[in-house]
Design an enzyme around this catalytic site. Structure first.
Site, PDB file in Angstrom:
ATOM      1  N   ARG A  87       6.857  10.726  -2.206  1.00  0.00           N
ATOM      2  CA  ARG A  87       5.506  10.941  -2.769  1.00  0.00           C
ATOM      3  C   ARG A  87       4.791  12.070  -2.034  1.00  0.00           C
ATOM      4  O   ARG A  87       4.064  12.862  -2.626  1.00  0.00           O
ATOM      5  CB  ARG A  87       4.687   9.645  -2.692  1.00  0.00           C
ATOM      6  CG  ARG A  87       5.153   8.626  -3.729  1.00  0.00           C
ATOM      7  CD  ARG A  87       4.671   7.240  -3.431  1.00  0.00           C
ATOM      8  NE  ARG A  87       3.236   7.071  -3.581  1.00  0.00           N
ATOM      9  CZ  ARG A  87       2.577   6.005  -3.147  1.00  0.00           C
ATOM     10  NH1 ARG A  87       3.231   5.024  -2.545  1.00  0.00           N
ATOM     11  NH2 ARG A  87       1.287   5.913  -3.319  1.00  0.00           N
ATOM     12  N   ARG A 147      -0.229  -1.075   3.923  1.00  0.00           N
ATOM     13  CA  ARG A 147      -1.189  -1.433   2.869  1.00  0.00           C
ATOM     14  C   ARG A 147      -0.794  -2.760   2.210  1.00  0.00           C
ATOM     15  O   ARG A 147       0.368  -3.031   1.942  1.00  0.00           O
ATOM     16  CB  ARG A 147      -1.237  -0.339   1.798  1.00  0.00           C
ATOM     17  CG  ARG A 147      -2.046  -0.767   0.577  1.00  0.00           C
ATOM     18  CD  ARG A 147      -2.378   0.359  -0.357  1.00  0.00           C
ATOM     19  NE  ARG A 147      -1.243   1.168  -0.732  1.00  0.00           N
ATOM     20  CZ  ARG A 147      -1.346   2.321  -1.369  1.00  0.00           C
ATOM     21  NH1 ARG A 147      -2.537   2.819  -1.666  1.00  0.00           N
ATOM     22  NH2 ARG A 147      -0.281   3.013  -1.698  1.00  0.00           N
ATOM     23  N   LYS A 191      -8.160   7.374  -1.126  1.00  0.00           N
ATOM     24  CA  LYS A 191      -8.896   7.634  -2.376  1.00  0.00           C
ATOM     25  C   LYS A 191      -9.430   6.322  -2.964  1.00  0.00           C
ATOM     26  O   LYS A 191     -10.607   6.219  -3.290  1.00  0.00           O
ATOM     27  CB  LYS A 191      -7.988   8.340  -3.399  1.00  0.00           C
ATOM     28  CG  LYS A 191      -7.481   9.707  -2.930  1.00  0.00           C
ATOM     29  CD  LYS A 191      -6.662  10.427  -3.994  1.00  0.00           C
ATOM     30  CE  LYS A 191      -5.362   9.740  -4.332  1.00  0.00           C
ATOM     31  NZ  LYS A 191      -4.393   9.670  -3.211  1.00  0.00           N
ATOM     32  N   ARG A 210      -3.501  15.686 -11.124  1.00  0.00           N
ATOM     33  CA  ARG A 210      -2.525  15.752 -10.052  1.00  0.00           C
ATOM     34  C   ARG A 210      -1.595  16.944 -10.197  1.00  0.00           C
ATOM     35  O   ARG A 210      -0.686  17.123  -9.399  1.00  0.00           O
ATOM     36  CB  ARG A 210      -1.692  14.496 -10.127  1.00  0.00           C
ATOM     37  CG  ARG A 210      -1.338  13.929  -8.780  1.00  0.00           C
ATOM     38  CD  ARG A 210      -1.131  12.496  -9.068  1.00  0.00           C
ATOM     39  NE  ARG A 210      -0.543  11.707  -8.095  1.00  0.00           N
ATOM     40  CZ  ARG A 210      -1.054  10.538  -7.754  1.00  0.00           C
ATOM     41  NH1 ARG A 210      -2.213  10.150  -8.231  1.00  0.00           N
ATOM     42  NH2 ARG A 210      -0.429   9.786  -6.928  1.00  0.00           N
ATOM     43  N   ARG A 230       2.870  -2.924  -2.451  1.00  0.00           N
ATOM     44  CA  ARG A 230       3.313  -2.134  -3.601  1.00  0.00           C
ATOM     45  C   ARG A 230       4.766  -1.715  -3.434  1.00  0.00           C
ATOM     46  O   ARG A 230       5.196  -1.392  -2.336  1.00  0.00           O
ATOM     47  CB  ARG A 230       2.414  -0.896  -3.746  1.00  0.00           C
ATOM     48  CG  ARG A 230       1.268  -1.115  -4.693  1.00  0.00           C
ATOM     49  CD  ARG A 230       0.248  -0.023  -4.690  1.00  0.00           C
ATOM     50  NE  ARG A 230       0.754   1.327  -4.874  1.00  0.00           N
ATOM     51  CZ  ARG A 230      -0.023   2.402  -4.980  1.00  0.00           C
ATOM     52  NH1 ARG A 230      -1.342   2.262  -4.937  1.00  0.00           N
ATOM     53  NH2 ARG A 230       0.492   3.597  -5.133  1.00  0.00           N
TER      54      ARG A 230
HETATM   55  P1  AP5 Z   1      -5.800   3.821  -0.214  1.00  0.00           P
HETATM   56  O1  AP5 Z   1      -7.277   3.861  -0.323  1.00  0.00           O
HETATM   57  O2  AP5 Z   1      -5.072   2.775  -0.990  1.00  0.00           O
HETATM   58  O3  AP5 Z   1      -5.195   5.283  -0.438  1.00  0.00           O
HETATM   59  P2  AP5 Z   1      -4.988   6.115  -1.769  1.00  0.00           P
HETATM   60  O4  AP5 Z   1      -5.287   7.538  -1.443  1.00  0.00           O
HETATM   61  O5  AP5 Z   1      -5.740   5.500  -2.910  1.00  0.00           O
HETATM   62  O6  AP5 Z   1      -3.421   5.920  -1.922  1.00  0.00           O
HETATM   63  P3  AP5 Z   1      -2.530   5.675  -3.198  1.00  0.00           P
HETATM   64  O7  AP5 Z   1      -1.172   5.283  -2.698  1.00  0.00           O
HETATM   65  O8  AP5 Z   1      -3.159   4.736  -4.171  1.00  0.00           O
HETATM   66  O9  AP5 Z   1      -2.488   7.074  -3.783  1.00  0.00           O
HETATM   67  P4  AP5 Z   1      -1.460   7.675  -4.616  1.00  0.00           P
HETATM   68  O10 AP5 Z   1      -2.228   8.817  -5.094  1.00  0.00           O
HETATM   69  O11 AP5 Z   1      -0.150   8.005  -4.022  1.00  0.00           O
HETATM   70  O12 AP5 Z   1      -1.041   6.488  -5.634  1.00  0.00           O
HETATM   71  P5  AP5 Z   1      -1.506   6.177  -7.115  1.00  0.00           P
HETATM   72  O13 AP5 Z   1      -1.709   4.726  -7.220  1.00  0.00           O
HETATM   73  O14 AP5 Z   1      -2.584   7.098  -7.539  1.00  0.00           O
HETATM   74  O15 AP5 Z   1      -5.427   3.661   1.345  1.00  0.00           O
HETATM   75  C1  AP5 Z   1      -4.078   3.516   1.739  1.00  0.00           C
HETATM   76  C2  AP5 Z   1      -4.026   2.536   2.953  1.00  0.00           C
HETATM   77  O16 AP5 Z   1      -4.617   3.180   4.084  1.00  0.00           O
HETATM   78  C3  AP5 Z   1      -4.818   1.232   2.721  1.00  0.00           C
HETATM   79  O17 AP5 Z   1      -4.114   0.177   3.325  1.00  0.00           O
HETATM   80  C4  AP5 Z   1      -6.164   1.495   3.446  1.00  0.00           C
HETATM   81  O18 AP5 Z   1      -6.711   0.290   3.957  1.00  0.00           O
HETATM   82  C5  AP5 Z   1      -5.742   2.441   4.562  1.00  0.00           C
HETATM   83  N1  AP5 Z   1      -6.756   3.442   4.871  1.00  0.00           N
HETATM   84  C6  AP5 Z   1      -7.560   4.087   3.966  1.00  0.00           C
HETATM   85  N2  AP5 Z   1      -8.362   4.957   4.611  1.00  0.00           N
HETATM   86  C7  AP5 Z   1      -8.042   4.879   5.930  1.00  0.00           C
HETATM   87  C8  AP5 Z   1      -8.534   5.533   7.116  1.00  0.00           C
HETATM   88  N3  AP5 Z   1      -9.515   6.465   7.053  1.00  0.00           N
HETATM   89  N4  AP5 Z   1      -7.978   5.205   8.311  1.00  0.00           N
HETATM   90  C9  AP5 Z   1      -6.994   4.266   8.380  1.00  0.00           C
HETATM   91  N5  AP5 Z   1      -6.505   3.599   7.311  1.00  0.00           N
HETATM   92  C10 AP5 Z   1      -7.022   3.911   6.093  1.00  0.00           C
HETATM   93  O19 AP5 Z   1      -0.203   6.616  -7.946  1.00  0.00           O
HETATM   94  C11 AP5 Z   1       0.998   5.857  -7.919  1.00  0.00           C
HETATM   95  C12 AP5 Z   1       2.025   6.535  -8.818  1.00  0.00           C
HETATM   96  O20 AP5 Z   1       1.540   6.581 -10.173  1.00  0.00           O
HETATM   97  C13 AP5 Z   1       2.364   7.992  -8.485  1.00  0.00           C
HETATM   98  O21 AP5 Z   1       3.363   8.091  -7.467  1.00  0.00           O
HETATM   99  C14 AP5 Z   1       2.843   8.507  -9.845  1.00  0.00           C
HETATM  100  O22 AP5 Z   1       4.173   8.102 -10.126  1.00  0.00           O
HETATM  101  C15 AP5 Z   1       1.914   7.798 -10.817  1.00  0.00           C
HETATM  102  N6  AP5 Z   1       0.690   8.574 -11.099  1.00  0.00           N
HETATM  103  C16 AP5 Z   1      -0.597   8.230 -10.792  1.00  0.00           C
HETATM  104  N7  AP5 Z   1      -1.442   9.189 -11.195  1.00  0.00           N
HETATM  105  C17 AP5 Z   1      -0.697  10.160 -11.751  1.00  0.00           C
HETATM  106  C18 AP5 Z   1      -1.003  11.422 -12.319  1.00  0.00           C
HETATM  107  N8  AP5 Z   1      -2.264  11.887 -12.400  1.00  0.00           N
HETATM  108  N9  AP5 Z   1       0.022  12.181 -12.782  1.00  0.00           N
HETATM  109  C19 AP5 Z   1       1.307  11.751 -12.734  1.00  0.00           C
HETATM  110  N10 AP5 Z   1       1.676  10.569 -12.188  1.00  0.00           N
HETATM  111  C20 AP5 Z   1       0.670   9.774 -11.709  1.00  0.00           C
END
Ligand code: AP5
Length: 216
Positions: free
Chosen positions: A169, A125, A13, A86, A158
């Site tokens: 997760r 990552r 994402k 989410r 992270r």
């Molecule tokens: P990346 O682009 O970083 O993936 P992402 O989908 O953004 O992953 P996140 O871990 O950021 O998502 P998340 O939703 O779990 O975490 P968030 O920060 O929102 O890519 C990941 C890796 O893969 C990178 O190294 C990239 O290079 C590689 N990659 C990407 N695409 C690829 C491909 N096609 N092929 C190969 N490699 C690839 O949330 C963190 C925490 O915050 C949550 O656990 C929760 O506690 C809280 N939180 C956030 N939002 C909410 C909400 N709305 N409600 C409640 N709690 C929330």
């Protein structure tokens, strides 16, 4: 354009949002990034969110909805929402606020990836704590090992990218977030399904191609 990007943790994402924003110039509103900034600032919200984030659980809906509606109000000309909504409750909160403002989401980009590749993506990552750029030790290497391409300094891992927290997760995603796609399908929103289990550039080509078609 007003978009929502859905997908499991590690779907790409953040990676794809950056490329969407580079092309179309709207705001990138990542709930995870905003929460991490609140933690860095040691705000009350950051302190409340800390234990949930470290364990891989979701931060309570009321905190997230208020935080994201405030961010949306600061980006009136368009945005892509990354990591929000989410839960169905968050989706309903977002829709109520948009309706009140006379606005609507143009499309939902749904990144589809099975669980198997997620662990490698997350544990490999590396992120820049200064500018937020995201890399991968194999799939998206920085030019100099362990250093941000923008010259910010050393990349970090992270805290929630350990195998135990990633497993939790993913469980949280299946139990609480996967239903959000069905919620928007039921409301008749435009959903752009993307095969995100392919090379990063191919995923980008697919996303941008569908967004171009949507824009006419
Ligand atoms: P990346 O682009 O970083 O993936 P992402 O989908 O953004 O992953 P996140 O871990 O950021 O998502 P998340 O939703 O779990 O975490 P968030 O920060 O929102 O890519 C990941 C890796 O893969 C990178 O190294 C990239 O290079 C590689 N990659 C990407 N695409 C690829 C491909 N096609 N092929 C190969 N490699 C690839 O949330 C963190 C925490 O915050 C949550 O656990 C929760 O506690 C809280 N939180 C956030 N939002 C909410 C909400 N709305 N409600 C409640 N709690 C929330």
């Amino acid at each position: 354009m007003k978009l929502i990007l859905l997908g499991p943790p590690g779907a790409g994402k953040g990676t794809q949002c950056k490329r969407i924003v580079d092309k179309y110039g709207m705001g990138h509103l990542s709930s995870g990034d905003i929460l991490r900034a609140e933690r860095k600032a040691n705000s009350e919200l950051g302190q409340k969110a800390q234990s949930y984030m470290d364990s891989g659980a979701l931060v309570p809906d009321d905190l997230i909805i208020d935080m994201m509606i405030a961010a949306i109000k600061k980006a009136p000309s368009g945005y892509v929402l990354d990591g929000f909504p989410r839960t169905v409750v968050q989706g309903e909160g977002l829709d109520a606020a948009l309706e009140k403002a006379g606005e609507k989401i143009d499309a939902i980009v749904n990144l589809q990836v099975p669980d198997e590749p997620i662990m490698d993506r997350m544990t490999g990552r590396r992120s820049c704590p200064e500018c937020g750029a995201v890399y991968h030790v194999v799939n998206l290497k920085p030019k100099a090992d362990g250093q941000c391409d923008a010259g910010c300094g050393a990349l970090t891992q992270r805290k929630d990218d350990t195998p135990e927290v990633v497993s939790y997760r993913l469980k949280t995603y299946h139990e609480q977030t996967a239903a959000v796609v069905g919620y928007y399908q039921g409301k008749g929103n435009t959903i752009l399904d993307i095969d995100a289990n392919q090379d990063i550039d191919k995923v980008t080509a697919s996303v941008l191609g569908k967004l171009d078609a949507l824009n006419g």
